[in-house]
Design an enzyme around this catalytic site. Sequence first.
Site, PDB file in Angstrom:
ATOM      1  N   ARG A  75      -5.894   2.117   8.869  1.00  0.00           N
ATOM      2  CA  ARG A  75      -7.045   2.008   7.998  1.00  0.00           C
ATOM      3  C   ARG A  75      -7.472   0.475   8.085  1.00  0.00           C
ATOM      4  O   ARG A  75      -8.881   0.129   7.774  1.00  0.00           O
ATOM      5  CB  ARG A  75      -6.791   2.305   6.634  1.00  0.00           C
ATOM      6  CG  ARG A  75      -6.504   3.762   6.284  1.00  0.00           C
ATOM      7  CD  ARG A  75      -5.802   4.128   5.067  1.00  0.00           C
ATOM      8  NE  ARG A  75      -4.572   3.832   5.224  1.00  0.00           N
ATOM      9  CZ  ARG A  75      -3.369   4.312   4.651  1.00  0.00           C
ATOM     10  NH1 ARG A  75      -3.725   4.933   3.351  1.00  0.00           N
ATOM     11  NH2 ARG A  75      -2.173   3.899   4.772  1.00  0.00           N
ATOM     12  N   SER A 111      -2.924   8.392  -0.142  1.00  0.00           N
ATOM     13  CA  SER A 111      -2.029   9.326  -0.906  1.00  0.00           C
ATOM     14  C   SER A 111      -1.962   9.042  -2.413  1.00  0.00           C
ATOM     15  O   SER A 111      -1.883   9.535  -3.328  1.00  0.00           O
ATOM     16  CB  SER A 111      -0.607   9.632  -0.272  1.00  0.00           C
ATOM     17  OG  SER A 111      -0.782  10.267   1.050  1.00  0.00           O
TER      18      SER A 111
HETATM   19  P1  ADP Z   1       3.985   6.657   5.572  1.00  0.00           P
HETATM   20  O1  ADP Z   1       4.811   6.736   4.317  1.00  0.00           O
HETATM   21  O2  ADP Z   1       4.695   7.140   6.897  1.00  0.00           O
HETATM   22  O3  ADP Z   1       3.088   5.408   5.885  1.00  0.00           O
HETATM   23  P2  ADP Z   1       1.495   8.476   5.064  1.00  0.00           P
HETATM   24  O4  ADP Z   1       1.524   9.687   4.626  1.00  0.00           O
HETATM   25  O5  ADP Z   1       1.209   7.383   3.678  1.00  0.00           O
HETATM   26  O6  ADP Z   1       3.127   8.136   5.473  1.00  0.00           O
HETATM   27  O7  ADP Z   1       0.698   8.136   6.194  1.00  0.00           O
HETATM   28  C1  ADP Z   1       0.805   8.783   7.379  1.00  0.00           C
HETATM   29  C2  ADP Z   1       0.081   8.041   8.321  1.00  0.00           C
HETATM   30  O8  ADP Z   1      -1.202   8.448   8.293  1.00  0.00           O
HETATM   31  C3  ADP Z   1       0.110   6.465   8.618  1.00  0.00           C
HETATM   32  O9  ADP Z   1       0.098   6.148   9.896  1.00  0.00           O
HETATM   33  C4  ADP Z   1      -1.031   6.041   7.720  1.00  0.00           C
HETATM   34  O10 ADP Z   1      -1.271   4.589   8.065  1.00  0.00           O
HETATM   35  C5  ADP Z   1      -2.115   6.933   8.127  1.00  0.00           C
HETATM   36  N1  ADP Z   1      -3.201   7.130   7.082  1.00  0.00           N
HETATM   37  C6  ADP Z   1      -2.998   7.461   5.911  1.00  0.00           C
HETATM   38  N2  ADP Z   1      -4.258   7.689   5.169  1.00  0.00           N
HETATM   39  C7  ADP Z   1      -5.061   7.212   6.362  1.00  0.00           C
HETATM   40  C8  ADP Z   1      -6.607   7.356   6.070  1.00  0.00           C
HETATM   41  N3  ADP Z   1      -7.281   7.521   5.141  1.00  0.00           N
HETATM   42  N4  ADP Z   1      -7.134   7.275   7.586  1.00  0.00           N
HETATM   43  C9  ADP Z   1      -6.385   7.191   8.619  1.00  0.00           C
HETATM   44  N5  ADP Z   1      -4.991   7.062   8.406  1.00  0.00           N
HETATM   45  C10 ADP Z   1      -4.519   7.348   7.446  1.00  0.00           C
END
Ligand code: ADP
Length: 158
Positions: free
Chosen positions: A93, A131
């Site tokens: 992001r 999230s």
């Molecule tokens: P983690 O705890 O492994 O970071 P997340 O569920 O927060 O797990 O995120 C999983 C992946 O999705 C990560 O690579 C994160 O950067 C990406 N991600 C989360 N939100 C977005 C978004 N709005 N757009 C693009 N990628 C996202």
Amino acid sequence: MKQIRKAVFPGSFDPFTIGHYDVLCSALKIFDEVVIAVGINSSKRGFFDKNERVEFIQEAIKGLEGVSVCTYEKLTVDFCKEIGAKYMIRGLRSTTDFEFENAVAQANKKIAPEISTIFIPASGEYSFVSSTVVRELLVNGGDISEFLPKGVTLKKRK
Ligand code: ADP
């Protein structure tokens, strides 16, 4: 024989958002098969439990071909090896995401050179979605519909 290109999309997905869904759709243009892998940390309790997170994802991916969802508890690269995936997808992001994700990708390359991390940038309209924001809105009674993939409703079990 054509080789199936299989990738793992790992994350906490607590919960799965429209930002994750957007990254998934981009990944499906590159890979034949994408496995969404919900990482479970047994010493850290999430907001949603693992069954809830998996159910929301199953709801989100209805109608999409080549996608499945599961949970895992080991190192992500070990999970990739176990299911025969040579690619791991991570979404970006911001430059802050990049700094962190790049360090993790390099460490992973060191311990498992056969697995490559593929970065997929967020679409502009979803780059603020996380999230954490969804959880904050949920706790405070805000409207989260814009932050979730179509057709997904989040119901927290007691
Ligand atoms: P983690 O705890 O492994 O970071 P997340 O569920 O927060 O797990 O995120 C999983 C992946 O999705 C990560 O690579 C994160 O950067 C990406 N991600 C989360 N939100 C977005 C978004 N709005 N757009 C693009 N990628 C996202």
